[in-house]
Design a protein around this motif. Sequence first.
Motif: not given
Length: 829
Positions: A486-504
């Motif tokens: 369902e999360e993957a579909k949300a990004i393909r069809e609507g909108v999703g938010l991902i926490d990427a704070t751990a990026f170096t």
Amino acid sequence: MKTQVRALVVGGGVVGTSVAYHLARAGWDDVMLLERDELTSGSTWHAAGLLPYFNMSYASTHIHDYSIKFYKTLEEETGLNPGFSVVGNLRMARSQARMEEYQLYAATAENVDVPYEWMTPTQIKARWPLVRTEDLVGAIYHPTDGYINPADVTMAMAKGARQRGVLIERKWQVDGYEWTGSHWNVSATKMTEKGGNLVPTDEKIVIEAEHVVTATGNHAQRTARLLGIKTPAVPVEHQFIVTEPDPALVAWRKDNPEHPVLRDVDARWYVREERGGWILGPYEDGAPARFRYNVPDSFRADLFPLDLERIEQEYMELIHRIPSTEEVGLKDDFNGPICYTPDGNPLLGPAPGLRNMWLAEGFSFGITAAGGAGYYLAQCMVEGEAEIDMASLDPKRYGDWMTSEYARAKNEETYSYLLKLHYPDEERPAARPLRTSPAYDRQKARGAQFGQVNGWERPNYFAPEGLDDAQSWSFRRGAWWPHAVEEAKAIREGVGLIDATAFTKHRISGPGATGFLDWFTCNKLPKVGRINLTYALTRAGTVRTEYTIIRTGEDDYTLISAGAWSAYDQDFLYKAISDKEPEFGRINAEDVTTKWGVFAIAGPKSRDVLAALVQDAEPETALSNKRFPWLSVRDIELGMVPVRAVRVAYTGELGWELHHPIEMQTHLFDQLMEAGEAHGLKLVGARAQNWLRQEKSYRAFGNELGRDATPLEADLPRFVDLSKAFHGKAAMEATGVRAKCVTLLVDGPADADPWGREALYDGETRVGRLTSGGYSVVFGKSIGMGYVRPDLAVPGTKLKVKMFDALWDAEVVEDSPHDPTNTRIRVDG
């Protein structure tokens, strides 16, 4: 005694001896080894000497495979018998889940050409009638391994090393290391025995060494302090007991060969024959870490008191599995320290922040790994790189955030988990949560199930209250799977938010920054206000690090790399800056990872969510392609938060990375959630993101990208500027394309997806391996990425992928099978 050598190895256990031997065999003729006591006087002497192939790590499997083959050659070379009993190894299973674990492991073994066989309970009973089998499902059998005498194999390697010119000096304790800028000054004190203890004398020496390798075993914490670094290598107690002769076994052996090493992993023990009796080694709960700071001076080849109550359950399970042991008495017992690390893999490679200092520490399976560890570390030192990717073993996979208490908790956990089911989606609980972004509690309240990456808590997926993440682990599609869909579909069809704070995140600036980065990376540098994807290469021309470079000024850049590899990336970057600053001019480098949080917002409706928050004189065009094109960066304001927004999305949809002051993260999170409510914004975890990036054929560092493949082999020529000079270019071009990265769609089992370890076949011939795997919501089937022979890397090629010991149809597809023209990413609004 020599006072000037090319390489000094500190530590005379099985690992240090192997390193010295292999350096000499690789051509270094000026190598010396120092041992504070006698060879094998550390953990080597009380090791059980088992040589198990079983390991889920691709690199460690290569290391174990080399060791097992190498040990069989030592007697011919040295005349010393290392005591290798090639009896095989039978790993039994009481459940189908355990058999599925073996089948997943077998995928790694197969890719390293490790031989194995499957056995049914009936076959086990027919071959070894002393073993009870009615409650077994099956077993995996390795016919070519077994056990070895730890002291004998160490002495054989020591003799081989001496024959090749290595000097081995005993009773010398290293007390200090000093880097002069060109070599190490290593100070050592002569030790002597007094009253059964080892005590220092007045005799001291300083040895000049171009390279130093520490293989100090249980003394790793002391070594780290002398070097001014941190290490998670802390010993844990391991017990094993030796029984009196078993009459049933003695009778069996009159006409039959020795049993293989037996492992009832569901009972959490191993057992092997020993002079008519049995050696039982349990991996129980509650084994304590020892020597968190120092090994006492009085502790030499010593042991701890046995704690029989702690292993009572495992002992009863032995009697269940081999009933003849019930009347057999105990003959001997051992309880000694074995060094561990939080993930169970050794620390093998360059020391963080130091030149020509190499670590070979934290070996919980030191006998099994020693031969291969010496071989591959010698390759790194002599040739600049090993033939396999050593990143998963690199000492810099743990940063300065790591403490002795963290190491204690995780190492005790690692020991207790050793023979538990190793699910590919498991997230172990000890020492957590530790590193959290400010929005952690808000995400947890919304159902976040977290994983740990480099100490950071990162959402894997979001689920309704009541889901027990541990109960969802599986070798097939776990209970988390539909939520990730369902999360993957949300990004393909609507909108999703991902926490990427751990990026170096590293900021590189100064008058030398542009010249340096142009040499350091293989792609063109972006123009001001733009970004590029690029790679820093090894000396061998393979991929050392993947970077997104953001250019905010003529000589001002931010480098974004994987969150799991912060210290690893920083060490390589900072050492390169130090080397090249005299050539390019002043270069400022700052780790800003913990200063900036990152949210990634993506999906067809992502622009609509941001438009409700953006503060701009012309808000209706602020996020348009004209003012904010793809692969550009702009400083914007979202509500009250200043944001450095980057028009890029690792998921392959319209999207932005929102880099923001970390102290404002919770405010920004609340604003995004409120603005996103009208558009159905869904929080998205790392597992769905991993699937989505495979639909776009986006390579991931540590999977498709690593030190065993060049960017051309990764099929990324568009990110390589051959018109310029860059580090590793000549080696990359000389290597050519040995294998090529491809994306495949898989018609696999209805309830499972590949994990990225599986072998690939062309008919009956193995032709490659997967490096990533998952599910595609766009295509409604499994997806994977991996490497195959170049002639097979053609869209439409029909292959097979091995899952659960069966071959399933797979087809090579075009790169970026979802939206190959990137129309969705560039959509205007």
